[in-house]
Design an enzyme around this catalytic site. Structure first.
Site, PDB file in Angstrom:
ATOM      1  N   CYS A 116      52.384  28.671  28.985  1.00 33.11           N
ATOM      2  CA  CYS A 116      52.368  29.238  27.816  1.00 33.11           C
ATOM      3  C   CYS A 116      53.753  29.730  27.257  1.00 33.11           C
ATOM      4  CB  CYS A 116      51.509  30.764  27.604  1.00 33.11           C
ATOM      5  SG  CYS A 116      49.720  30.425  28.122  1.00 33.11           S
ATOM      6  N   HIS A 257      53.843  34.936  21.691  1.00 35.96           N
ATOM      7  CA  HIS A 257      52.839  33.738  22.331  1.00 35.96           C
ATOM      8  C   HIS A 257      51.587  34.440  21.933  1.00 35.96           C
ATOM      9  CE1 HIS A 257      50.044  31.459  24.258  1.00 35.96           C
ATOM     10  NE2 HIS A 257      49.870  32.315  25.455  1.00 35.96           N
ATOM     11  N   ASN A 287      43.998  31.146  21.852  1.00 35.32           N
ATOM     12  CA  ASN A 287      45.237  30.741  22.471  1.00 35.32           C
ATOM     13  C   ASN A 287      45.445  29.015  22.658  1.00 35.32           C
ATOM     14  OD1 ASN A 287      47.384  30.314  24.692  1.00 35.32           O
ATOM     15  ND2 ASN A 287      46.323  31.664  26.113  1.00 35.32           N
TER      16      ASN A 287
HETATM   17  O1  UT7 Z   1      48.036  32.908  27.796  1.00 36.33           O
HETATM   18  C1  UT7 Z   1      48.188  32.840  29.121  1.00 36.33           C
HETATM   19  C2  UT7 Z   1      48.268  34.090  29.734  1.00 36.33           C
HETATM   20  N1  UT7 Z   1      46.918  34.610  29.665  1.00 36.33           N
HETATM   21  C3  UT7 Z   1      46.928  36.001  29.184  1.00 36.33           C
HETATM   22  O2  UT7 Z   1      47.890  36.569  28.736  1.00 36.33           O
HETATM   23  C4  UT7 Z   1      45.334  36.850  29.220  1.00 36.33           C
HETATM   24  C5  UT7 Z   1      45.670  37.817  29.667  1.00 36.33           C
HETATM   25  N2  UT7 Z   1      44.469  38.577  30.123  1.00 36.33           N
HETATM   26  C6  UT7 Z   1      43.659  39.049  28.884  1.00 36.33           C
HETATM   27  O3  UT7 Z   1      43.823  38.562  27.753  1.00 36.33           O
HETATM   28  C7  UT7 Z   1      42.402  39.717  29.278  1.00 36.33           C
HETATM   29  O4  UT7 Z   1      42.210  40.143  30.699  1.00 36.33           O
HETATM   30  C8  UT7 Z   1      40.856  39.036  28.883  1.00 36.33           C
HETATM   31  C9  UT7 Z   1      40.649  38.771  27.408  1.00 36.33           C
HETATM   32  C10 UT7 Z   1      40.759  37.570  29.701  1.00 36.33           C
HETATM   33  C11 UT7 Z   1      39.765  39.652  29.379  1.00 36.33           C
HETATM   34  O5  UT7 Z   1      39.738  41.044  28.889  1.00 36.33           O
HETATM   35  P1  UT7 Z   1      39.517  42.336  29.669  1.00 36.33           P
HETATM   36  O6  UT7 Z   1      39.647  43.661  29.035  1.00 36.33           O
HETATM   37  O7  UT7 Z   1      40.519  42.392  30.946  1.00 36.33           O
HETATM   38  O8  UT7 Z   1      38.023  42.208  30.539  1.00 36.33           O
HETATM   39  P2  UT7 Z   1      37.659  41.962  31.683  1.00 36.33           P
HETATM   40  O9  UT7 Z   1      37.845  40.875  32.375  1.00 36.33           O
HETATM   41  O10 UT7 Z   1      38.001  43.114  32.789  1.00 36.33           O
HETATM   42  O11 UT7 Z   1      35.927  42.223  31.661  1.00 36.33           O
HETATM   43  C12 UT7 Z   1      35.561  43.107  31.100  1.00 36.33           C
HETATM   44  C13 UT7 Z   1      33.974  43.140  31.054  1.00 36.33           C
HETATM   45  C14 UT7 Z   1      33.407  42.623  32.387  1.00 36.33           C
HETATM   46  O12 UT7 Z   1      32.036  42.895  32.584  1.00 36.33           O
HETATM   47  P3  UT7 Z   1      31.719  44.303  33.503  1.00 36.33           P
HETATM   48  O13 UT7 Z   1      32.154  43.467  34.635  1.00 36.33           O
HETATM   49  O14 UT7 Z   1      32.640  45.153  32.912  1.00 36.33           O
HETATM   50  O15 UT7 Z   1      30.347  44.341  33.282  1.00 36.33           O
HETATM   51  C15 UT7 Z   1      33.166  40.934  32.101  1.00 36.33           C
HETATM   52  O16 UT7 Z   1      32.131  40.360  32.766  1.00 36.33           O
HETATM   53  O17 UT7 Z   1      33.781  42.032  29.936  1.00 36.33           O
HETATM   54  C16 UT7 Z   1      32.862  41.110  30.469  1.00 36.33           C
HETATM   55  N3  UT7 Z   1      33.372  39.845  29.847  1.00 36.33           N
HETATM   56  C17 UT7 Z   1      32.908  39.425  28.624  1.00 36.33           C
HETATM   57  N4  UT7 Z   1      31.733  40.069  27.847  1.00 36.33           N
HETATM   58  C18 UT7 Z   1      31.372  39.338  26.696  1.00 36.33           C
HETATM   59  C19 UT7 Z   1      34.130  38.706  30.079  1.00 36.33           C
HETATM   60  N5  UT7 Z   1      34.010  37.917  29.109  1.00 36.33           N
HETATM   61  C20 UT7 Z   1      33.195  38.364  28.438  1.00 36.33           C
HETATM   62  C21 UT7 Z   1      32.779  37.562  27.135  1.00 36.33           C
HETATM   63  N6  UT7 Z   1      31.759  38.024  26.361  1.00 36.33           N
HETATM   64  N7  UT7 Z   1      33.205  36.445  26.728  1.00 36.33           N
END
Ligand code: UT7
Length: 332
Positions: A116, A257, A287
């Protein structure tokens, strides 16, 4: 940093494939929903290529748009740098494929791999060739077909990414204080384990096993990347401002980004920036990795916020970890 002569961006080109995929479309395929994706990421829709469309095609379209906008011929390009993590193939470099497609008959070039942060790293590299006097026309492209490495069964990543390309032209600046003023880049390989594609390289060459284990897809542990991005994006942007005698309040535009709206907002908060100075278009494109910053530059030019004289910070954080910030006084 005092350059012998400055490099300035003099034109922009973009290409976004026509196919739009909304959160509602994704919710029909996987266990997700519009509200989760918008609340956690800010993404509403993204564009996907038709399967089999390579990165070079998007890049060539973006460069074509760039050349048209600047009114120059492909044969005038001296150096072509392509930032991508989704090259058409390991070799030849995507830059070679693009060079051939657009008939940039006098250009040399190469690819930059910095995920990125790729566009900003390529921009900084390209600027060096202008500043040294070696070249007068350098094209820098950020292009990715993220859908080619997306696991559509992994809801935590497949909702995030889109496909696109953007390109800028670098030329010498005849005005001392206009153009690219400074940059600050960092890598931290200890973050490599949180965002990577394990299969297909020399460590795990492609095999039935690597395919069965889905190793040719993006693997991401979102939270550590999120925390690093929030901290680093603000930190590195403030640092490049401060060492040039500026504060957040002096900045006209922050073009970051587009990986997550919450990351962009947190970085802007840490820099004390007013909402009106922050470019956000993640809702439209998701992204697009190396393409997000040129797409965001394009939107800021379109809406009139980016124009000659504006003090701009471009910032990115990505896999590697990689991080970068470029300070520019916009020159056109
Ligand atoms: O560009 C390259 C660099 N990358 C980034 O900058 C990405 C950085 N990270 C992020 O943007 C965030 O961590 C994400 C958007 C990837 C994820 O968001 P989060 O708030 O960190 O969510 P999480 O991974 O902690 O997941 C929270 C919950 C989980 O459920 P439980 O375990 O709490 O029951 C996931 O299973 O959300 C669930 N979940 C979803 N639910 C519905 C994960 N993906 C989805 C989804 N739809 N697509």
């Amino acid at each position: 940093m005092k350059a012998t002569r400055r490099a300035k961006i003099t034109a922009l080109g973009r290409y976004v494939p026509p196919k739009v995929v909304t959160n509602y479309d994704l919710a029909k395929r996987i266990d997700t929903n519009h509200d989760w994706v918008v609340e956690r990421t800010g993404i509403v829709e993204r564009h996907w290529v038709e399967p089999g469309t390579p990165t070079s095609e998007l890049a060539a379209q973006a460069v074509g748009d760039l050349l048209k906008n600047r009114g120059i011929e492909a044969s005038e390009v001296e150096l072509l740098i392509v930032a991508t993590v989704t090259p058409d193939m390991f070799f030849p470099a995507t830059a070679c494929i693009v060079q051939n497609k657009i008939r940039a008959t006098h250009a040399w070039g190469f690819d930059v791999s910095a995920a990125c942060s790729g566009f900003l790293y390529a921009l900084t590299v390209g600027a060096q060739f202008i500043e040294s006097g070696a070249h007068n026309k350098v094209v820098v492209v950020g292009a990715d077909v993220m859908t080619s490495i997306t696991n559509f069964e992994d809801r935590s990543t497949c909702v995030l990414f889109g496909d696109a390309a953007g390109a800028v032209l670098l030329e010498p600046s005849d005005e001392e204080d206009f153009g690219i003023l400074d940059y600050k880049h960092e890598i931290d390989g200890s973050g490599g384990e949180f965002l990577y594609m394990p299969g297909g390289g020399s460590l795990h060459p492609a095999s039935h096993e690597t395919v069965d284990k889905k190793m040719h897809f993006i693997h991401q542990e979102g939270q550590p990347v999120f925390k690093y991005a929030v901290r680093k994006m603000g930190e590195i942007s403030r640092a490049v401002l401060e060492r040039n005698g500026y504060e957040g309040k002096d900045l006209d535009l922050f073009i970051a980004h587009q990986a997550n709206l919450r990351i962009i907002n947190a970085a802007a908060d840490r820099m004390g920036l007013d909402e009106s100075k922050v470019v956000k278009n993640i809702h439209k494109f998701g992204n697009t990795t190396a393409a997000t910053i040129p797409l965001a530059i394009g939107d800021a030019l379109d809406d009139g916020r980016l124009k000659k004289g504006k003090l701009v910070v471009l910032a990115a954080v990505g896999a590697g970890y990689t991080a970068g910030s470029v300070l520019a006084r916009w020159a056109y």
